[in-house]
Scaffold this active site. Structure first.
Site, PDB file in Angstrom:
ATOM      1  N   LYS A 193       0.149   3.693  -2.748  1.00  0.00           N
ATOM      2  CA  LYS A 193      -0.865   4.750  -2.680  1.00  0.00           C
ATOM      3  C   LYS A 193      -0.254   6.145  -2.524  1.00  0.00           C
ATOM      4  O   LYS A 193      -0.928   7.144  -2.774  1.00  0.00           O
ATOM      5  CB  LYS A 193      -1.843   4.459  -1.538  1.00  0.00           C
ATOM      6  CG  LYS A 193      -2.673   3.195  -1.725  1.00  0.00           C
ATOM      7  CD  LYS A 193      -3.690   3.036  -0.606  1.00  0.00           C
ATOM      8  CE  LYS A 193      -4.604   1.833  -0.829  1.00  0.00           C
ATOM      9  NZ  LYS A 193      -4.006   0.574  -0.395  1.00  0.00           N
ATOM     10  N   SER A 236      -6.552   3.671   3.928  1.00  0.00           N
ATOM     11  CA  SER A 236      -5.841   2.805   2.994  1.00  0.00           C
ATOM     12  C   SER A 236      -6.792   2.015   2.112  1.00  0.00           C
ATOM     13  O   SER A 236      -6.580   0.834   1.812  1.00  0.00           O
ATOM     14  CB  SER A 236      -4.902   1.833   3.735  1.00  0.00           C
ATOM     15  OG  SER A 236      -3.924   1.313   2.859  1.00  0.00           O
ATOM     16  N   SER A 274       0.794  -1.228   0.000  1.00  0.00           N
ATOM     17  CA  SER A 274       0.000   0.000   0.000  1.00  0.00           C
ATOM     18  C   SER A 274       0.828   1.281   0.000  1.00  0.00           C
ATOM     19  O   SER A 274       0.265   2.381  -0.100  1.00  0.00           O
ATOM     20  CB  SER A 274      -0.958   0.020   1.198  1.00  0.00           C
ATOM     21  OG  SER A 274      -2.107  -0.748   0.925  1.00  0.00           O
ATOM     22  N   LYS A 300       2.716   6.668   5.539  1.00  0.00           N
ATOM     23  CA  LYS A 300       1.865   5.575   5.061  1.00  0.00           C
ATOM     24  C   LYS A 300       2.423   4.232   5.503  1.00  0.00           C
ATOM     25  O   LYS A 300       3.633   4.070   5.662  1.00  0.00           O
ATOM     26  CB  LYS A 300       1.783   5.615   3.533  1.00  0.00           C
ATOM     27  CG  LYS A 300       0.755   4.679   2.922  1.00  0.00           C
ATOM     28  CD  LYS A 300      -0.647   5.197   3.111  1.00  0.00           C
ATOM     29  CE  LYS A 300      -1.699   4.220   2.611  1.00  0.00           C
ATOM     30  NZ  LYS A 300      -1.796   2.986   3.428  1.00  0.00           N
TER      31      LYS A 300
END
Length: 381
Positions: free
Chosen positions: A60, A119, A57, A221
């Site tokens: 992202k 997320s 992720s 993140k």
């Protein structure tokens, strides 16, 4: 100009390896990791920073970066309502989602919070479709941005980071991307510091647990897949003299959420506690005014094309001494930003850093008589 900036970045990295030898790096329980001082641009320490990894992720971050660019260019608007496609709604049901619904349009603003705080993989697909029309076209934009930013070991296959052999990056590339988000879009980066977000009556916490543990952390993140392990990019800013200093940690492939959190905290604390970031020179500051031959002026100001910030172990900054090496004789015409020499910063007789020195002004050629006279002077010199 780009060559000068690249040379400065290279020289700073050379110094990093030199000074880091005097300070052992911490032991970090991760497959790959890196600590970047975003204020100076230096990598303070790393382990396998160029190892190819599945970014999960962390992908992202690039998705958000592309959307931020579309917002800046007014291709989309934060208040713009997006119709949720079946593809976005049905994205891997076992993965992270913000729970958007095809029956209910959602704003770009909510999708960004769903992307970075919750997320949401569904949010990633919805944003991709809103910006580029479909997911594959958006992925093209992601890879164009990666190329523009110099992420030479990175390729994206989707906007969410679900497993794909064509979705890969490195700790070094991810640190560059993280820094660019903070520098290029500070107003949107603030989303990363939000601790929870509610959509569709469902409240989900930010998976970056450092937001609760360290008040100086304000992003960035987390990511996790079975192949990638538990990953985190964290950024913190703390006082640095009269100003502030920002560090970015990239920790990839840990064994659990708890480990990625504690190792990221360990790395940030180590960097802040053991290093200082100092400003050596300002952009445009003249460090010397050497003689120039055959020119419309007798001397030229020389210095640096950008502010010179360096990160060094605590106690080293006061010991650094400058040693200027010029490309003499300097002969006109000389263009502004032309490299004219090197400034070495020496500690205890050893060079720790080399900086490219440039002309801070343009010097045109003198008249034919002036050039002839200086030719005679140079011959007699």
């Amino acid at each position: 100009m780009k060559k000068i900036i690249a040379a400065l970045a290279t020289s700073v990295m050379l110094m990093t390896s030199a000074v880091a030898q005097t300070l052992p790096a911490p032991t970090i329980a991760a497959k790959s990791w890196l600590l970047l001082d975003a204020t100076s641009g230096q990598i303070i320490a790393s382990q396998d920073p160029n190892a190819r990894v599945e970014p999960a992720s962390l992908t992202k971050i690039m998705t958000a970066y592309v959307v931020f660019g579309a917002l800046r260019d007014k291709k989309v608007d934060l208040k713009q309502m997006v119709n949720v496609s079946t593809k976005a709604w049905k994205v891997d049901t076992s993965s992270s989602k913000m729970f958007i619904d095809p029956a209910t349009p959602v704003s770009i603003n909510d999708l960004l919070y769903g992307l970075m705080v919750q997320s949401g993989n569904d949010a990633a697909v919805a944003l991709a479709e809103a910006v580029a029309g479909d997911e594959s076209a958006f992925v093209v934009l992601m890879n164009k941005e990666a190329q523009r930013l110099g992420l030479t070991s990175t390729h994206f296959a989707n906007p969410h980071g679900l497993p794909s052999p064509e979705n890969y990056s490195t700790a070094q590339d991810l640190s560059v991307l993280a820094k660019r988000v903070i520098l290029d879009y500070p107003e949107f980066y603030k989303i990363d510091s939000v601790k929870s977000f509610t959509y569709n009556k469902i409240t989900q916490p930010n998976r970056n647990r450092l937001l609760w543990l360290d008040p100086t952390v304000d992003g960035m993140k987390t990511g996790h897949t079975e192949a990638a392990g538990y990953c985190m990019i964290a950024s913190a800013h703390r006082p640095n003299g009269a100003g502030e200093r920002r560090l970015i940690s990239v920790v990839l492939g840990t064994s659990s959420d708890q480990v990625r959190t504690q190792e990221s905290q360990k790395l940030l604390n180590w960097g802040f506690q053991n290093f200082d970031t100092v400003k050596l020179y300002s952009k445009g500051q003249a460090i010397a005014t050497p003689e120039i031959w055959k020119g419309s002026k007798n001397a030229v100001k020389i210095g640096f094309a950008n502010d010179v910030m360096v990160t060094v172990p605590k106690g080293v900054a006061g010991k650094m001494k400058p040693a200027l090496e010029r490309k003499d004789p300097l002969v006109a015409p000389l263009a502004e930003n032309s490299r004219v020499g090197t400034l070495k910063m020496v500690v205890d007789g050893k060079p720790m850093l080399e900086l490219p020195v440039v002309a801070l002004e343009t010097v045109e050629q003198a008249s034919i008589f002036g050039r002839a006279w200086d030719s005679i002077r140079l011959w007699l010199k």
